[in-house]
Design an enzyme around this catalytic site. Structure first.
Site, short mmCIF file in Angstrom:
data_model
loop_
_atom_site.label_atom_id
_atom_site.label_comp_id
_atom_site.label_asym_id
_atom_site.label_seq_id
_atom_site.Cartn_x
_atom_site.Cartn_y
_atom_site.Cartn_z
CG HIS A 118 -0.20 0.37 2.51
ND1 HIS A 118 0.61 -0.54 3.14
CD2 HIS A 118 -0.16 1.49 3.24
CE1 HIS A 118 1.11 0.01 4.22
NE2 HIS A 118 0.67 1.24 4.32
N1 UDP Z 1 -3.15 -4.87 9.12
C1 UDP Z 1 -4.42 -5.38 9.35
N2 UDP Z 1 -5.15 -5.81 8.28
C2 UDP Z 1 -4.68 -5.81 7.00
C3 UDP Z 1 -3.37 -5.32 6.79
C4 UDP Z 1 -2.63 -4.83 7.86
O1 UDP Z 1 -4.87 -5.41 10.49
O2 UDP Z 1 -5.41 -6.22 6.08
C5 UDP Z 1 -2.38 -4.39 10.26
C6 UDP Z 1 -1.00 -4.96 10.37
O3 UDP Z 1 -1.02 -6.21 11.02
C7 UDP Z 1 -0.27 -3.90 11.17
C8 UDP Z 1 -0.91 -2.62 10.70
O4 UDP Z 1 -2.16 -2.99 10.10
O5 UDP Z 1 -0.51 -4.05 12.55
C9 UDP Z 1 0.00 -1.97 9.70
O6 UDP Z 1 -0.65 -0.99 9.05
P1 UDP Z 1 -0.26 -0.48 7.61
O7 UDP Z 1 0.50 -1.53 6.90
O8 UDP Z 1 -1.52 0.03 7.02
O9 UDP Z 1 0.62 0.79 7.94
P2 UDP Z 1 2.16 1.04 8.19
O10 UDP Z 1 2.60 0.16 9.32
O11 UDP Z 1 2.87 0.77 6.91
O12 UDP Z 1 2.21 2.49 8.55
#
Ligand code: UDP
Length: 354
Positions: free
Chosen positions: A203
């Site tokens: 994403h």
């Molecule tokens: N996550 C979730 N469902 C999904 C994909 C990710 O619950 O379908 C969780 C994942 O386990 C983690 C968090 O969302 O705890 C990460 O968020 P994201 O990847 O959107 O953001 P980033 O960490 O890159 O800022």
């Protein structure tokens, strides 16, 4: 101690759930939750409030969409109103989203002290909106809760040691959530993965907003899936639309974004994690899985040093080679890298003082 907590995006709900719990346990903190609305779909927002028993935010701004400037500007105005109406002793922000920056800036301009959870992380890539948000948020924060030693070192290099601010290495609140909720993991509805599989997420704007990068990644996922290494991909709504625009056919087991408890279940069972997420890189490690990261930099450099994560950018051949070479590899846990699950307690203890 009255704290106004600003949340708005999926990872912030997960982080705030354990910190708010720690506040309730320690007592003496009156926390007001403000949800900016940055993430608003049922499966990007509501599901986390239900699963993680986060209280309904008392302030809901419903601000989403638009350019970064429009979104951040609208949030800045509305959060300023909320701070004036609530007069908190402190504003608490998480991570590196537009909601983080708007909350920190609104508070700092009103001379309300700001506490930043996940301070000091750097990718050193100023093209990432998250990098701009985290650098600016740190600049106006009074308490910088760093998740790692590397984060403290980044702030020291930027001269924070000479400023009248507090820098504390408390550990990573995402490890607290992974430990706390892992026993409650559940399979995605109507879904039972029997075989080994790759858990993939995708994403990051750097990938979704560049059609040639996205096409190269889609080709790698499809080739892996067709070679027999099943790719399970809970797909972010923004990414789905971007893939459609590239015209490249994605062959993988695409599912809707899942709740956190389902995500933990997939993490526990997969043979490898393939991601461009920040949080998911660490979760792979928490569950003993090797991670292949489709980015050119990472903020979580200790995972590279530990040899449990490898950066492959958006290069089809490198993605395939590293996934095949690491699939099924069990990674040794060194939980002390991220504080061992005590980050939220340490944060609550500090914030309950003044
Ligand atoms: N996550 C979730 N469902 C999904 C994909 C990710 O619950 O379908 C969780 C994942 O386990 C983690 C968090 O969302 O705890 C990460 O968020 P994201 O990847 O959107 O953001 P980033 O960490 O890159 O800022």
């Amino acid at each position: 101690m009255k704290i106004l907590t600003i949340i708005g995006a999926r990872p912030q709900f997960i982080k705030a759930s354990v910190v708010s719990n720690a506040f309730r346990k320690i007592g003496g903190i009156d926390e007001i939750l403000l949800h900016t609305g940055q993430h608003f779909d049922a499966n990007m927002s509501d599901v986390f409030f239900e699963q993680l028993a986060i209280p309904k935010p008392s302030i809901q701004l419903n601000i989403h969409g638009g350019t970064h400037g429009v979104m951040t500007g609208r949030m800045l105005m509305e959060i300023e109103h909320a701070i004036c109406a609530e007069s908190p002793d402190r504003v608490l922000v998480y991570g590196d989203t537009n909601s983080t920056l708007a909350g920190a800036l609104a508070a700092a301009k009103l001379h309300v002290p700001v506490a930043h959870i996940e301070a000091g992380l750097r990718s050193f890539n100023m093209l990432m909106p998250e990098e701009i948000n985290r650098i600016l948020t740190d600049q106006v924060s009074n308490i910088l809760f760093c998740p790692t030693k590397a984060a403290v070192q980044n702030l020291e290099r930027e001269g924070f040691r000479y400023r009248p601010v507090e820098m504390l290495n408390v550990g990573d609140v995402m490890q607290d959530s992974a430990l706390f909720f892992s026993e409650r993991a559940v399979p995605p509805a109507g879904y039972d993965v029997q075989d080994e599989f790759i858990l993939a997420t995708l994403h990051r704007a750097d990938n979704t907003d560049h059609p040639e990068r996205l096409a190269a990644i889609v080709m790698a996922l499809s080739e892996l899936h067709e070679s027999g290494l099943r790719v399970v991909l809970p797909l972010h709504p923004r990414t789905r639309a971007a893939i459609d625009r590239t015209g490249v056919k994605l062959k993988a087991e695409v599912i809707e974004p899942v709740g956190y408890l389902e995500m933990l279940w997939l993490l526990q069972r997969c043979g490898l994690v393939l991601t461009d997420s920040g949080g998911v890189q660490k979760e792979a490690f928490f569950f003993g899985k090797a991670c292949v990261t489709m980015r050119d930099q990472t903020e979580w450099v200790e995972l590279l040093d530990a040899g449990v994560n490898v950066l492959v950018g958006a290069d089809t051949a490198r993605i395939i080679k590293q996934v095949k070479g690491n699939f099924g590899r069990i990674v040794a846990d060194n939980s002390q890298l991220y504080g061992g699950g005590l980050a939220s307690q340490r944060i609550a203890e500090r914030l309950s003082c003044n």
